[in-house]
Design a protein around this motif. Structure first.
Motif, PDB file in Angstrom:
ATOM      1  N   PHE A  15       0.997  -1.174  -0.041  1.00 44.73           N
ATOM      2  CA  PHE A  15      -0.092  -0.077   0.131  1.00 44.73           C
ATOM      3  C   PHE A  15       0.879   1.221   0.031  1.00 44.73           C
ATOM      4  O   PHE A  15       0.600   2.156  -0.715  1.00 44.73           O
ATOM      5  N   SER A  16       1.968   1.186   0.826  1.00 37.04           N
ATOM      6  CA  SER A  16       2.784   2.343   1.220  1.00 37.04           C
ATOM      7  C   SER A  16       3.498   2.749  -0.262  1.00 37.04           C
ATOM      8  O   SER A  16       3.901   3.809  -0.700  1.00 37.04           O
ATOM      9  N   GLU A  19       1.162   4.196  -3.014  1.00 35.51           N
ATOM     10  CA  GLU A  19       0.988   5.689  -2.495  1.00 35.51           C
ATOM     11  C   GLU A  19       2.275   6.451  -2.899  1.00 35.51           C
ATOM     12  O   GLU A  19       2.167   7.430  -3.520  1.00 35.51           O
ATOM     13  N   ARG A  22       1.729   7.485  -6.470  1.00 30.73           N
ATOM     14  CA  ARG A  22       0.700   8.488  -6.574  1.00 30.73           C
ATOM     15  C   ARG A  22       1.417   9.941  -6.037  1.00 30.73           C
ATOM     16  O   ARG A  22       1.413  10.940  -6.713  1.00 30.73           O
ATOM     17  N   ILE A  23       2.111   9.856  -4.957  1.00 35.02           N
ATOM     18  CA  ILE A  23       2.492  10.945  -4.342  1.00 35.02           C
ATOM     19  C   ILE A  23       3.734  11.612  -5.139  1.00 35.02           C
ATOM     20  O   ILE A  23       3.906  12.982  -5.253  1.00 35.02           O
ATOM     21  N   LEU A  26       2.542  13.779  -7.797  1.00 38.44           N
ATOM     22  CA  LEU A  26       2.079  15.315  -7.230  1.00 38.44           C
ATOM     23  C   LEU A  26       3.281  16.233  -7.159  1.00 38.44           C
ATOM     24  O   LEU A  26       3.092  17.482  -6.868  1.00 38.44           O
ATOM     25  N   GLY A  27       4.542  15.766  -6.742  1.00 34.74           N
ATOM     26  CA  GLY A  27       5.529  16.678  -6.368  1.00 34.74           C
ATOM     27  C   GLY A  27       6.291  17.136  -7.505  1.00 34.74           C
ATOM     28  O   GLY A  27       5.993  17.232  -8.494  1.00 34.74           O
ATOM     29  N   LEU A  31      14.409  13.372  -5.873  1.00 33.05           N
ATOM     30  CA  LEU A  31      14.832  12.435  -4.868  1.00 33.05           C
ATOM     31  C   LEU A  31      14.103  12.335  -3.590  1.00 33.05           C
ATOM     32  O   LEU A  31      13.496  11.409  -3.112  1.00 33.05           O
ATOM     33  N   VAL A  32      14.132  13.738  -3.218  1.00 30.61           N
ATOM     34  CA  VAL A  32      13.625  13.864  -1.587  1.00 30.61           C
ATOM     35  C   VAL A  32      12.145  14.614  -1.748  1.00 30.61           C
ATOM     36  O   VAL A  32      12.111  15.636  -2.599  1.00 30.61           O
ATOM     37  N   GLY A  33      11.234  14.047  -1.022  1.00 28.93           N
ATOM     38  CA  GLY A  33      10.072  14.863  -0.876  1.00 28.93           C
ATOM     39  C   GLY A  33       9.093  14.232   0.012  1.00 28.93           C
ATOM     40  O   GLY A  33       9.377  13.270   0.762  1.00 28.93           O
ATOM     41  N   ASP A  34       7.729  14.048  -0.092  1.00 28.23           N
ATOM     42  CA  ASP A  34       6.687  13.585   0.710  1.00 28.23           C
ATOM     43  C   ASP A  34       6.780  12.053   0.158  1.00 28.23           C
ATOM     44  O   ASP A  34       6.113  11.125   1.130  1.00 28.23           O
ATOM     45  N   THR A  36       9.334  10.217  -0.187  1.00 25.37           N
ATOM     46  CA  THR A  36      10.728   9.655   0.075  1.00 25.37           C
ATOM     47  C   THR A  36      10.447   8.408   1.357  1.00 25.37           C
ATOM     48  O   THR A  36      10.945   7.003   0.792  1.00 25.37           O
ATOM     49  N   PHE A  37       9.926   8.872   2.289  1.00 27.34           N
ATOM     50  CA  PHE A  37       9.729   7.778   3.573  1.00 27.34           C
ATOM     51  C   PHE A  37       8.656   6.647   3.448  1.00 27.34           C
ATOM     52  O   PHE A  37       8.793   5.530   3.646  1.00 27.34           O
ATOM     53  N   PRO A  38       7.446   7.245   2.588  1.00 24.62           N
ATOM     54  CA  PRO A  38       6.635   6.038   2.165  1.00 24.62           C
ATOM     55  C   PRO A  38       7.185   5.039   1.384  1.00 24.62           C
ATOM     56  O   PRO A  38       7.178   3.848   1.516  1.00 24.62           O
TER      57      PRO A  38
END
Lengths: 144, 510
Positions: A15-16, A19, A22-23, A26-27, A31-34, A36-38
């Motif tokens: 699921f992550s 996501e 998808r995210i 949007l960005g 390399l780095v953004g919302d 990255t951690f998902p």
């Protein structure tokens, strides 16, 4: 439990990762953004979930049975029912009914003792949260 | 001298009647919940956290600190009188406390525990007053890469909070982080991991998770164990004899020093230090054969170590934002509810708050002693409250408390979900504290990583190029190894003692 948790991790990981895709769209596409951690967590969960499939299973966990199990299920159901009916019955009536039922089920007291304990508990919580702390609660049927 | 002036300023603020009342209420309520069999400081903080959420930050944190101290002392009451340690840290107290209680010396043992807690707690607070500002001052030079490395160091604490299985602890930390990611992304401002549910846009509420994991699940476990009130025989007079005091003064100081020094290490929880203090005391004693059979020193040393570690734990918490034990993780959550990010900037931005809280902790320690010695009889009577009365009240209080934070029924659902989930996890000995710690620290780690990589144009070399960052990363590796060694040692000691004759202890509270 290890295997079950492993499957939970795999499902959450997939699921992550979905996501992440998808995210990422949007960005800014870096390399780095919302995302990255998902992504990191998603990949970690899938790998870790697979690892837990091969991990030694824990033995010796005894689940409650008989009366204890029934009591626990009833408690959980009372709390869930309390959560669902508060908007309808209102805070005071809902709290009274739930606490009376909990005293009856958990303490195995007679109805009249549970009833009185329920009134005392409701009054105590009302005093703390409504009178002293001025917190708003759903009014429901009684309006308070 | 500057520190002394700041402490004096803190005292003048903390002596405000409102703050004194909050400290008193915290200590009183903490002790009240802590003496209830099976409930330790973590559960006490979880149950009472919603109550403080409506207060201003300073009185709320003063109250939370009081709850923490009070619950710790309350835990020693059940450990000594009932052989039920609320948390793993109280297990060494049981070893000699309970035999003393059976010999009719429960009162003096409780008195020694209270005095030992006061002496070592005060030692720890003196250390906190002088060490924390220095550490915070050094940490002022931190940029995003240093913060990232610091967060990595903080995550190493997860290992020591994982109980018997670091693998499970790491999985739980990942899960906590996953939950923390739910909501609006910091870069794009767009929702993530919400599955389209608008209720999840604001993320999950910390208090609901804490109450569910530590309060609701604790009651469910208690229900399963069919906890019953235990009749207690005579406890004797509470004030220890002069001979007992003489005998235990050095062990108290020694336990305090051991607890404080080990407590400075992030990841060294009170469970570790109490066992070390107990073992040290047994080794240096001229009569080691008396230990385990009712040695007063066996109560004084671990109780002192417990309190000194708890006070020392405030140093990394206040100056770096690293919680070293489960209750401190909850306390960190309490601070963050108010938008207070413990760390070096807190000392700069809000010194009045910090020094008022520290001063109130000195006062709280005194209150604890004054309150507990004469009121031991009351606390003893409280242990006789039937579980059937206590449990419904705590459950209702917890559920209503979860609602009051954001006036949201959704939060009640979250609390119940985590209550049931926490029960299953604890049943299978999956540690829940790493989940909480990760939930709290996760967003900070993410933000510092994003900022660091933006600074370096995407190159991770920035973390080893900068001296402080590299040092912190090396410290994280050392801490990881040390944590595993200490944890294994404590786990084997705990297993040994618990299998011999001990009440229920959550291995995750290591």
């Amino acid at each position: 439990m290890n295997k079950a948790m492993g499957w939970v991790l795999i499902v959450l990981g997939v699921f992550s990762l979905i996501e992440t895709r998808r995210i990422y769209g949007l960005g800014t596409g870096g390399l780095v953004g919302d995302h990255t951690f998902p992504f990191i967590l998603g990949a970690f969960f899938v790998i870790y979930g697979v690892y837990f499939q091969f991990m030694k299973q824990m033995s010796g966990v005894i689940f409650p049975q008989g009366t204890v199990l029934r009591t626990m299920i009833c408690c959980a159901l009372i709390l869930i029912a309390y959560w669902k009916v508060i908007p309808l019955l209102g805070y005071t009536l809902g709290t009274f009914m739930a606490s009376t039922a909990l005293f009856f089920i958990m303490g195995r007291y007679k109805w009249h003792i549970s009833f009185i304990s329920g009134i005392v508990t409701t009054a105590m919580l009302y005093l703390i949260f409504r009178v002293w702390l001025y917190l708003p609660f759903p009014g429901g049927l009684l309006g308070f | 001298m500057e520190t002394l002036g700041q402490i004096a300023g803190g005292f003048s603020a903390a002596l405000n009647p409102n703050y004194l009342l909050m400290a008193f209420l915290g200590v009183f309520m903490g002790t009240l919940v802590g003496v209830l069999p099976g409930l330790g400081p973590t559960s006490a903080l979880a149950i009472l956290l919603p109550l403080t959420a409506i207060l201003d930050p300073t009185p709320a944190i003063i109250m939370l600190a009081g709850i923490y101290y009070g619950a710790m002392y309350g835990g020693s009451t059940t450990a000594i009188l009932l052989n039920i340690p609320g948390e793993a840290a109280s297990v060494p107290t049981c070893l000699d406390g309970y035999p003393l209680s059976r010999q009719g010396k429960g009162g003096p043992a409780l008195g020694i525990a209270a005095i030992g807690s006061f002496v070592a707690g005060t030692m720890g607070l003196v250390g906190l007053s002088f060490f924390a500002p220095v550490l915070a001052d050094k940490a002022l030079h931190f940029g995003p890469p240093e913060y990232f490395s610091l967060m990595v160091l903080a995550f190493m604490v997860v290992v020591s909070l994982s109980g018997a299985s670091p693998a499970k602890g790491i999985a739980m930390a990942g899960l906590g982080y996953f939950i923390a990611l739910i909501g609006i992304g910091p870069s794009t401002g767009m929702p993530r991991l919400t599955m389209g549910s608008t209720a999840l846009y604001g993320g999950l509420d910390l208090i609901s998770i804490v109450v569910g994991l530590f309060a609701v699940s604790e009651i469910l476990l208690g229900l399963e164990e069919s906890r019953v009130a235990v009749a207690i025989g005579k406890i004797g007079r509470v004030f220890p004899s002069l001979d007992d005091l003489k005998k235990t003064l050095i062990p108290m100081v020694r336990g305090g020093v051991v607890g404080f020094l080990l407590g400075l290490l992030p990841g060294c929880s009170p469970a570790v230090t109490t066992f070390v203090a107990y073992d040290v005391e047994k080794r240096v004693s001229k009569h080691p054969e008396k230990f385990g059979k009712g040695a007063m020193e066996g109560v004084a040393a671990p109780e002192a170590a417990n309190n000194a570690t708890s006070s020392a734990g405030f140093i990394p918490l206040m100056s770096l934002g690293i919680p070293c034990s489960p209750p401190l993780a909850v306390l960190l959550g309490g601070l963050m509810i108010y938008g207070l990010q413990p760390g070096p900037l807190l000392f700069q931005k809000d010194p009045e708050f910090i020094w008022t809280v520290i001063a109130s902790m000195y006062l709280g320690n005194v209150m604890l002693l004054v309150l507990n010695l004469p009121l031991v009889g009351l606390w003893v009577r409280l242990t006789k409250i039937p579980f059937g009365i206590m449990a419904p009240v705590i459950l209702m209080f917890s559920v209503v408390g979860a609602y009051t934070v954001r006036n949201s029924m959704f939060d009640v659902g979250v609390c119940l979900f985590f209550g049931l989930f926490g029960y299953i996890l604890r049943k299978f000995q999956w540690p829940v504290v790493p989940l909480l710690l990760s939930f709290i620290l996760g967003p900070l780690l993410e933000m510092s990583l994003i900022q660091s990589l933006q600074m370096s144009g995407g190159s991770p070399v920035i973390f080893i190029e900068r001296g402080i960052s590299l040092t912190l990363l090396i410290a994280a590796v050392i801490l990881f190894v040390l944590s595993i060694k200490l944890m294994k040692r404590t786990a084997s000691r705990l297993t040994k003692e618990v299998t011999e004759d001990m009440g229920n202890v959550d291995a995750g509270s290591l």
